[in-house]
Design a protein around this motif. Structure first.
Motif, short mmCIF file in Angstrom:
data_model
loop_
_atom_site.label_atom_id
_atom_site.label_comp_id
_atom_site.label_asym_id
_atom_site.label_seq_id
_atom_site.Cartn_x
_atom_site.Cartn_y
_atom_site.Cartn_z
N LEU A 91 -34.26 185.36 -23.64
CA LEU A 91 -34.21 183.96 -23.25
C LEU A 91 -33.72 183.84 -21.81
CD1 LEU A 91 -34.31 180.91 -23.84
CD2 LEU A 91 -31.98 181.11 -24.77
N VAL A 133 -32.55 181.29 -18.89
CA VAL A 133 -32.01 179.94 -18.76
C VAL A 133 -31.89 179.59 -17.29
CG1 VAL A 133 -30.09 178.40 -19.34
CG2 VAL A 133 -30.72 180.25 -20.92
N ALA A 157 -30.38 172.74 -20.17
CA ALA A 157 -29.80 174.04 -20.50
C ALA A 157 -28.81 173.94 -21.67
CB ALA A 157 -29.11 174.64 -19.28
N THR A 165 -29.94 175.16 -25.05
CA THR A 165 -30.20 176.57 -25.34
C THR A 165 -29.22 177.14 -26.36
OG1 THR A 165 -28.89 177.24 -23.40
CG2 THR A 165 -31.28 177.00 -23.10
N LEU A 188 -31.00 176.63 -29.44
CA LEU A 188 -32.17 177.51 -29.43
C LEU A 188 -31.79 178.92 -29.87
CD1 LEU A 188 -35.17 177.36 -28.79
CD2 LEU A 188 -34.62 177.81 -26.40
N VAL A 244 -29.79 187.06 -23.41
CA VAL A 244 -29.91 185.92 -22.50
C VAL A 244 -29.70 186.38 -21.06
CG1 VAL A 244 -29.01 183.64 -21.88
CG2 VAL A 244 -29.08 184.36 -24.30
N LEU A 247 -23.29 181.29 -24.89
CA LEU A 247 -24.53 181.97 -25.26
C LEU A 247 -24.29 183.40 -25.69
CD1 LEU A 247 -26.91 180.52 -22.52
CD2 LEU A 247 -26.57 179.75 -24.87
N PRO A 259 -35.36 172.19 -29.36
CA PRO A 259 -35.29 173.59 -29.77
C PRO A 259 -36.12 173.92 -31.01
CG PRO A 259 -33.14 172.85 -29.06
CD PRO A 259 -34.03 171.64 -29.02
#
Length: 403
Positions: free
Chosen positions: A11, A13, A19, A22, A25, A38, A53, A172
């Motif tokens: 992923l 970003v 953002a 996410t 997501l 990420v 994240l 998402p």
């Protein structure tokens, strides 16, 4: 089970207000049993923290070519990241990042990783209305499409500026559904039905005892999962087995005896496109089943056996357009016996296992096979895990069906 289960998703970003989405997501991908890494642009950290994240993905988050805070200043290899992924998703994809992607600008780790990736790339644009409809943005979108990248269209709605219109990043859940549906639409067995038999059969002697074999069902279950992962609807007819399978495309039908497996196979055969009979069906069964437990005595016990129905041969007699595959487990004259079985039972291909090969056969996690098609072309494979062997088998079937 989702087509994203077990897949590696990278992923990317970028620095847009979307953002913050996410986090959701990443959670959705993890719930689908995908592995997520990420990569962030440095500016995107103003909108969501790497710690968030990293915690959700259970992997370190990278945003620079090396981590300045680390004592050893470890290099973050963009090539390794790009090659690691099965799929790459850039969300949100800002106008700035899309322009750089379209023109090969490489001034941060995310862009270097994008340019190094070999996997399918999805991107979800997110920006204000006037930016989204600007000619330069449209040009970027057209270029990225020409590169083979897949756009997840922006939606209309209230934007961060207060304007209402197109440019809002897809939600998402919609992004995940889009990727799943796109992958499914490209799978080679989408819309196909596959019948697979697996495991042993047990032929009753009395209510307690039976005649059986050492088959675990591992090979058949691996083939079922491999076929389902290619988009097929799978009917898995399994004899007694401790193997488990969890896939939304697989319907498991449990049987015990060869007679039950015969009836189940004939129930589904006319509706399928491919049939792979990997079960180790008992060749013989007791002629007379005793309905009470036989008591042990000092006298010898004789059991008269009679042949079971030949499931594979019976399907070969009635097949129309089905691609029929059998298995041959041999201890001597392997190739000759397999080829005779191939012709005798009207098969399109046969998978040969030899018990002479170490690591092949029953109750192992590995197998070594040779695939022989109806034109007697032989394809030999090295010793592999049964999961890898299953993929080889399905790949060979798909190639032969498309010829």
């Amino acid at each position: 089970m989702s087509v994203l289960s077990g897949k590696k998703i990278l992923l990317g970003v970028t620095a847009g207000i979307a953002a913050y989405k996410t986090a959701s997501l990443v959670r959705l991908f993890i719930k689908l049993d995908a592995e997520v890494k990420v990569v962030m642009t440095p500016a995107s950290k103003d909108f969501i923290t790497p710690l968030t994240l990293s915690t959700l993905s259970k992997n370190p988050v990278h945003s620079t070519f090396y981590d300045k805070e680390e004592e050893n200043e470890m290099w973050n290899n963009h090539v390794d990241l790009g090659l690691w992924a099965d799929y790459m998703l850039i969300a949100p994809a800002t106008a700035n990042t899309m322009s750089k992607m379209a023109n090969g600008t490489c001034d941060n780790l995310l862009l270097a990783t994008y340019l190094s990736s070999k996997c399918p790339v999805y991107f979800a644009p997110a920006m204000d209305l006037d930016m989204y409809i600007h000619p330069s943005t449209k040009e970027s979108l057209e270029k990225l499409h020409s590169f083979g990248n897949t756009i997840i269209p922006a939606t209309s709605g209230e934007l961060a500026s207060g304007l209402v219109g197109e440019g809002r990043m897809a939600e998402p859940q919609d992004i995940v559904s889009f990727i799943e549906n796109d992958i499914l639409s490209k799978l080679p067995l989408k819309g196909k039905k596959v019948l697979i038999t697996a495991g042993p059969t047990y032929e009753a002697i009395d209510p307690v005892r039976f005649i059986g074999n050492h088959s675990s069902g591992k090979m058949g279950f691996a083939i079922a999962k491999a076929a389902a992962n290619l988009g097929a609807q799978v009917y898995l007819i399994s004899g007694p087995s401790n193997q488990q399978i969890n896939h939304s495309f697989v319907q498991r039908i449990n049987v015990i005896s060869a007679e039950e497996m015969y009836n189940a196979a004939h129930t589904y055969f006319n509706s399928v496109d491919i049939a792979i009979l990997s079960a180790a069906v008992a060749d013989y069964k007791p002629k007379n089943v005793v309905h009470q437990k036989i008591k042990k005595t000092d006298a010898a016990l004789q059991i008269e056996l009679t042949p079971t129905k030949d499931i594979l041969a019976s399907l070969g007699e009635i097949k129309k357009n089905q691609f029929l595959v059998g298995f041959a487990l041999e201890t001597n004259n392997e190739l000759e016996n397999a080829k005779n079985k191939l012709k005798r039972k009207n098969l399109d291909a046969i998978v040969l296992n030899s018990l002479q090969d170490k690591g092949a056969g029953f109750a192992t996690d590995t197998n070594k096979i040779t695939i022989i098609d109806k034109n007697l072309n032989e394809t030999e494979f090295e010793l592999k895990s049964k999961v890898a062997v299953a993929k080889d088998i399905m790949r060979e079937i798909v190639e032969r069906m498309n010829k």
